[in-house]
Design a protein around this motif. Structure first.
Motif, PDB file in Angstrom:
ATOM      1  N   LEU A 192       0.681  -1.064   0.199  1.00 36.04           N
ATOM      2  CA  LEU A 192      -0.363   0.119  -0.418  1.00 36.04           C
ATOM      3  C   LEU A 192       0.887   0.975  -0.374  1.00 36.04           C
ATOM      4  O   LEU A 192       0.686   2.526  -0.709  1.00 36.04           O
ATOM      5  CB  LEU A 192      -1.137   0.277   1.470  1.00 36.04           C
ATOM      6  CG  LEU A 192      -1.807  -1.102   1.315  1.00 36.04           C
ATOM      7  CD1 LEU A 192      -2.681  -1.245   2.252  1.00 36.04           C
ATOM      8  CD2 LEU A 192      -3.023  -1.057   0.505  1.00 36.04           C
ATOM      9  N   MET A 193       2.000   1.476   0.542  1.00 30.86           N
ATOM     10  CA  MET A 193       3.069   1.984   0.764  1.00 30.86           C
ATOM     11  C   MET A 193       3.818   2.274  -0.465  1.00 30.86           C
ATOM     12  O   MET A 193       4.318   3.945  -0.394  1.00 30.86           O
ATOM     13  CB  MET A 193       3.810   2.617   1.965  1.00 30.86           C
ATOM     14  CG  MET A 193       2.893   2.331   3.642  1.00 30.86           C
ATOM     15  SD  MET A 193       4.072   1.955   5.139  1.00 30.86           S
ATOM     16  CE  MET A 193       5.009   2.940   4.809  1.00 30.86           C
ATOM     17  N   ALA A 194       3.659   1.623  -1.409  1.00 29.76           N
ATOM     18  CA  ALA A 194       5.133   1.720  -2.373  1.00 29.76           C
ATOM     19  C   ALA A 194       3.716   2.698  -3.456  1.00 29.76           C
ATOM     20  O   ALA A 194       4.192   2.522  -4.385  1.00 29.76           O
ATOM     21  CB  ALA A 194       4.771   0.504  -2.857  1.00 29.76           C
ATOM     22  N   ARG A 195       1.688   2.096  -3.320  1.00 30.13           N
ATOM     23  CA  ARG A 195       1.610   3.454  -4.218  1.00 30.13           C
ATOM     24  C   ARG A 195       1.601   4.864  -3.989  1.00 30.13           C
ATOM     25  O   ARG A 195       2.032   5.521  -3.608  1.00 30.13           O
ATOM     26  CB  ARG A 195       0.179   2.920  -4.169  1.00 30.13           C
ATOM     27  CG  ARG A 195      -0.422   1.262  -4.136  1.00 30.13           C
ATOM     28  CD  ARG A 195      -1.829   1.305  -4.001  1.00 30.13           C
ATOM     29  NE  ARG A 195      -1.771  -0.073  -4.197  1.00 30.13           N
ATOM     30  CZ  ARG A 195      -3.171  -0.925  -3.882  1.00 30.13           C
ATOM     31  NH1 ARG A 195      -4.266  -0.238  -2.991  1.00 30.13           N
ATOM     32  NH2 ARG A 195      -3.308  -2.322  -3.563  1.00 30.13           N
ATOM     33  N   ASP A 196       1.337   5.107  -5.373  1.00 27.83           N
ATOM     34  CA  ASP A 196       1.074   6.842  -5.918  1.00 27.83           C
ATOM     35  C   ASP A 196       0.114   7.025  -4.521  1.00 27.83           C
ATOM     36  O   ASP A 196       0.499   7.981  -4.025  1.00 27.83           O
ATOM     37  CB  ASP A 196       1.646   7.299  -6.848  1.00 27.83           C
ATOM     38  CG  ASP A 196       1.247   8.203  -7.399  1.00 27.83           C
ATOM     39  OD1 ASP A 196       2.420   9.043  -6.586  1.00 27.83           O
ATOM     40  OD2 ASP A 196       0.572   9.096  -8.093  1.00 27.83           O
ATOM     41  N   LYS A 197      -0.655   6.801  -4.259  1.00 34.64           N
ATOM     42  CA  LYS A 197      -1.925   7.608  -3.418  1.00 34.64           C
ATOM     43  C   LYS A 197      -1.995   6.664  -2.466  1.00 34.64           C
ATOM     44  O   LYS A 197      -2.468   6.030  -2.541  1.00 34.64           O
ATOM     45  CB  LYS A 197      -3.031   7.728  -4.274  1.00 34.64           C
ATOM     46  CG  LYS A 197      -3.730   8.976  -3.178  1.00 34.64           C
ATOM     47  CD  LYS A 197      -5.073   9.179  -4.151  1.00 34.64           C
ATOM     48  CE  LYS A 197      -5.772  10.193  -3.288  1.00 34.64           C
ATOM     49  NZ  LYS A 197      -5.567  11.003  -3.097  1.00 34.64           N
ATOM     50  N   TRP A 198      -1.470   6.784  -1.304  1.00 34.46           N
ATOM     51  CA  TRP A 198      -2.301   6.384  -0.240  1.00 34.46           C
ATOM     52  C   TRP A 198      -2.923   6.242   0.432  1.00 34.46           C
ATOM     53  O   TRP A 198      -3.827   7.108   0.246  1.00 34.46           O
ATOM     54  CB  TRP A 198      -0.971   6.352   1.470  1.00 34.46           C
ATOM     55  CG  TRP A 198       0.382   6.733   1.636  1.00 34.46           C
ATOM     56  CD1 TRP A 198       1.171   5.960   0.004  1.00 34.46           C
ATOM     57  CD2 TRP A 198       1.647   6.550   2.054  1.00 34.46           C
ATOM     58  NE1 TRP A 198       2.247   5.752   0.418  1.00 34.46           N
ATOM     59  CE2 TRP A 198       2.784   6.470   2.433  1.00 34.46           C
ATOM     60  CE3 TRP A 198       1.032   6.837   3.742  1.00 34.46           C
ATOM     61  CZ2 TRP A 198       3.425   6.170   3.107  1.00 34.46           C
ATOM     62  CZ3 TRP A 198       1.896   6.555   4.481  1.00 34.46           C
ATOM     63  CH2 TRP A 198       3.764   6.603   4.338  1.00 34.46           C
ATOM     64  N   ASP A 199      -4.086   4.355   0.912  1.00 35.34           N
ATOM     65  CA  ASP A 199      -4.849   4.707   1.819  1.00 35.34           C
ATOM     66  C   ASP A 199      -4.729   5.041   2.960  1.00 35.34           C
ATOM     67  O   ASP A 199      -4.829   4.041   3.709  1.00 35.34           O
ATOM     68  CB  ASP A 199      -5.196   3.326   1.040  1.00 35.34           C
ATOM     69  CG  ASP A 199      -7.235   2.946   1.600  1.00 35.34           C
ATOM     70  OD1 ASP A 199      -7.479   3.795   2.153  1.00 35.34           O
ATOM     71  OD2 ASP A 199      -7.879   2.370   0.971  1.00 35.34           O
ATOM     72  N   THR A 200      -5.056   6.073   3.344  1.00 34.42           N
ATOM     73  CA  THR A 200      -4.683   6.333   5.036  1.00 34.42           C
ATOM     74  C   THR A 200      -5.478   5.618   5.458  1.00 34.42           C
ATOM     75  O   THR A 200      -4.775   5.449   6.718  1.00 34.42           O
ATOM     76  CB  THR A 200      -4.769   8.444   4.669  1.00 34.42           C
ATOM     77  OG1 THR A 200      -5.376   8.440   4.580  1.00 34.42           O
ATOM     78  CG2 THR A 200      -3.465   8.445   3.697  1.00 34.42           C
ATOM     79  N   GLY A 201      -7.246   5.293   5.356  1.00 35.49           N
ATOM     80  CA  GLY A 201      -7.605   4.956   6.355  1.00 35.49           C
ATOM     81  C   GLY A 201      -7.599   3.437   6.254  1.00 35.49           C
ATOM     82  O   GLY A 201      -7.540   2.715   7.463  1.00 35.49           O
ATOM     83  N   LEU A 202      -7.107   2.973   5.259  1.00 31.24           N
ATOM     84  CA  LEU A 202      -6.729   0.744   5.025  1.00 31.24           C
ATOM     85  C   LEU A 202      -5.399   1.413   6.271  1.00 31.24           C
ATOM     86  O   LEU A 202      -5.747   0.339   6.864  1.00 31.24           O
ATOM     87  CB  LEU A 202      -6.666   1.034   4.385  1.00 31.24           C
ATOM     88  CG  LEU A 202      -6.294  -0.941   3.755  1.00 31.24           C
ATOM     89  CD1 LEU A 202      -7.540  -1.436   5.100  1.00 31.24           C
ATOM     90  CD2 LEU A 202      -6.387  -1.235   2.172  1.00 31.24           C
ATOM     91  N   LEU A 203      -4.422   2.092   5.967  1.00 27.80           N
ATOM     92  CA  LEU A 203      -3.565   2.165   6.778  1.00 27.80           C
ATOM     93  C   LEU A 203      -3.083   2.187   8.004  1.00 27.80           C
ATOM     94  O   LEU A 203      -2.638   1.609   8.758  1.00 27.80           O
ATOM     95  CB  LEU A 203      -2.173   2.766   5.434  1.00 27.80           C
ATOM     96  CG  LEU A 203      -1.618   2.411   4.568  1.00 27.80           C
ATOM     97  CD1 LEU A 203      -1.038   3.277   4.006  1.00 27.80           C
ATOM     98  CD2 LEU A 203      -0.695   1.062   4.688  1.00 27.80           C
ATOM     99  N   THR A 204      -4.190   3.314   8.294  1.00 25.72           N
ATOM    100  CA  THR A 204      -3.743   3.308   9.564  1.00 25.72           C
ATOM    101  C   THR A 204      -4.821   1.821  10.711  1.00 25.72           C
ATOM    102  O   THR A 204      -4.220   1.350  11.529  1.00 25.72           O
ATOM    103  CB  THR A 204      -5.195   4.878  10.169  1.00 25.72           C
ATOM    104  OG1 THR A 204      -4.686   5.780   8.793  1.00 25.72           O
ATOM    105  CG2 THR A 204      -4.950   5.364  11.475  1.00 25.72           C
TER     106      THR A 204
END
Ligand code: SF4
Length: 583
Positions: free
Chosen positions: A520-532
């Motif tokens: 997920l962190m390697a993607r251009d746009k982070w899915d901050t909700g999912l990462l949290t």
């Protein structure tokens, strides 16, 4: 005297030797010549806990581990093949080669790609040497090799090439410089004793010092475990001393936290200061046997320590038995219970606690586990006085810390500074400022796992317990300094990839969580909700500190560096909207 490992080995060996079915099954289909070759290297029936040492011998001799040699080793050790295979395949430094596979080339060049080396051009170095070196050399991308102050580092065979470039690597290959050199300038036994070394230990064993006095000095000095956990050393000695004998000791020199190299620094200079502290601890706590666990990357130190341990045994034959054990490239073995599993010859997977290793540790015995640097300070504190050590702190903190500093400072290296010093003070007073053209942007206060702080928090005292409110910790005091030319997001991604690579796989939140987070962190746009959400699950449900701390750099980026998460599309959109608002 009870020496547990041998006792276990003997009992197991006797049980197996009296079981003919078991012996036949273990010997089945192993070619006699291979069995003979393996036995000549490891002995007829090595102890079970020496499995990793035996694997090292086979790998050192042949350059890899073939499955038929693993089968032969299983037969020699009266173990199942699965047991040997699962250990061999767990550690990064063992190359297991199946019958259908080609063995690796005779020489491997390992290029460190951890944060400090990456900032110093490790990726470019990897690309360049992959192109320029021929088929006879294998090039591998590896995690931190413990020389971050000399980044980038490439290890040719076992020879670390510091501040490496293509020419230096090629030169080492052409010159056949593939062995690790012994540390230059280390004070050996004779020099150490001539300067008063081991007098304190002799006083202790001669009854001129009491264990209570020594422990009280450590407590008064507020000496805490310097491997990262910070548990008070004196209290640990008391806890283990109160446990039933036989008691064992395990010394952790597996410093694998990216950014950490202080243990190597001290061992390369003063190995006996640590060894004397170790013997004093063993005497005060009543230890029967000591195991020193040294990371495999420190091959030159290993050769030197073997020589110095021989000198130590000759000088003090009454001292406890000491075994030097060789890691095999697994970061998780820096965790105390994983290290204990590894010393027992198993996969380095952390144990569930309780019970704690002080109660049930190595071979089921109460175990005093210490980082090497904690023991390094024992003699100094006792001789110079606890007040001397305790009075060294700054900003209300006590003691000294060995900061491993790397990254964009003018003078990277190990800097001994007051506990509680701020990053700004550390850079200005000890590191000769930033490198020309670089301004402080951010820093990692505790290696890959300690989180990332912005330059605006460069005035926070650096010590145990001072960084929690910012979601960070100091750990082993590995400071990586970033400038405006770097990005916290890239550092966090590098850290998460490292954890994904090093996760031992025992629990799902860490094994799957680190992999998923890195994707997920390697993607251009982070899915901050999912990462949290993912970070929360890893922190709450991982078994050991690796999985619990892995999300720290990710969470730091979300908290302190949200501007880095704007994609180029976001940025253009924001600028357009703001221009439209102005018109
Ligand atoms: Fe292994 Fe990670 Fe679980 Fe620790 S948190 S036990 S390293 S899988």
């Amino acid at each position: 005297m009870v020496v547990v490992p041998e006792a276990r080995g003997i009992v197991e060996a006797r049980a197996i030797l009296h079981n003919p079915r078991m012996s036949r099954r273990h010997l089945r289909s192993v070619p006699a010549a291979v069995l003979e070759e393996v036995r000549s290297l490891v002995g007829a029936a090595p102890r079970r806990d020496l499995l990793i040492e035996c694997l090292h011998r086979l790998q050192d001799r042949n350059g890899y581990l073939s499955t038929d040699r693993l089968a032969a080793l299983a037969a020699a050790m009266k173990l199942s093949r699965a047991e040997v295979y699962e250990v061999a395949s767990f550690y990064h430094h063992f190359d297991v080669v199946r019958a259908s596979e080609m063995p690796p080339p005779p020489l491997t060049v390992r290029v460190c790609d951890s944060i400090a080396c990456e900032m110093a051009g490790a990726n470019e170095l990897l690309a360049a040497i992959s192109q320029s070196l021929g088929d006879g050399v294998r090039v591998q991308r590896v995690s931190c090799v413990g020389r971050c102050e000399c980044a980038p580092v490439a290890v040719v065979g076992q020879n670390p090439v510091e501040e490496a470039d293509v020419h230096a690597v090629q030169w080492a290959i052409d010159a056949g410089a593939t062995e690790a050199p012994l540390p230059e300038g280390a004070r050996r036994m004779a020099g150490y004793r001539a300067a008063g070394g081991y007098r304190l230990y002799v006083d202790c064993t001669g009854g001129r010092r009491s264990a209570e006095d020594i422990i009280a000095a450590l407590e008064h000095a507020n000496l805490r475990g310097l491997g990262g956990a910070g548990f008070p050393a004196g209290r640990k000695w008391r806890v283990v001393r109160d446990m039933p004998a036989p008691r064992l000791m395990a010394v952790n020199i597996d410093e694998g936290e990216p950014g950490t190299f202080k243990d190597r620094y001290y061992l390369e200079r003063e190995p006996h200061r640590f060894l004397e502290g170790m013997l004093i601890a063993a005497w005060a706590v009543g230890i029967e046997k000591i195991f020193i666990y040294l990371r495999d990357e420190y091959a030159g130190l290993r050769a030197m320590l073997e020589e110095e341990l021989a000198a130590l045994r000759a000088a003090f034959p009454q001292a406890p038995d000491i075994e030097l054990r060789r890691g095999a490239g697994a970061y998780v073995c820096g965790e105390e219970s994983a290290m204990i599993e590894s010393i027992e010859g198993k996969r380095g997977q952390p144990r569930l606690r309780p019970p704690y290793v002080a109660e049930v540790g190595l071979f089921g015995r109460p175990t005093l586990e210490h980082n090497m640097e904690t023991l390094y300070w024992v003699r100094e504190i006792v001789e110079r006085g606890a007040d001397w050590f305790a009075s060294q702190g700054r900003h209300g903190r006590k003691g000294l810390r060995s900061f491993s500093v790397s990254g964009r400072v003018a003078k990277p290296g190990v800097h001994l500074a007051p506990a509680g010093i701020t990053l700004r003070e550390l850079i200005d007073e000890f590191c000769e400022g930033m490198q020309p053209g670089h301004e402080l942007y951010a820093y990692l206060p505790g290696g890959a796992s300690g989180g990332i702080l912005p330059a605006s928090l460069a005035n926070v005292p650096l010590d145990f317990d001072t960084l929690q409110e910012h979601g960070c910790f100091i750990g082993s005091a590995a400071i990586v300094v970033l400038s405006q030319q770097d990005s916290a997001r890239a550092a966090a991604l590098s850290a998460m990839r490292f954890f994904a690579h090093e996760s031992c796989g025992k629990c799902t939140p860490c094994r799957v969580g680190t992999q998923k987070a890195a994707e997920l962190m390697a993607r251009d746009k982070w899915d901050t909700g999912l990462l949290t959400e993912l970070a929360q699950a890893m922190q709450d449900a991982s078994i050991c500190g690796l999985g619990q701390a892995a999300p720290n750099p990710l969470l730091s980026v979300l908290k302190f560096f949200p501007h880095e998460l704007q994609t180029s599309f976001d940025t253009e959109n924001t600028e357009t909207q703001s221009a439209q608002r102005k018109t």
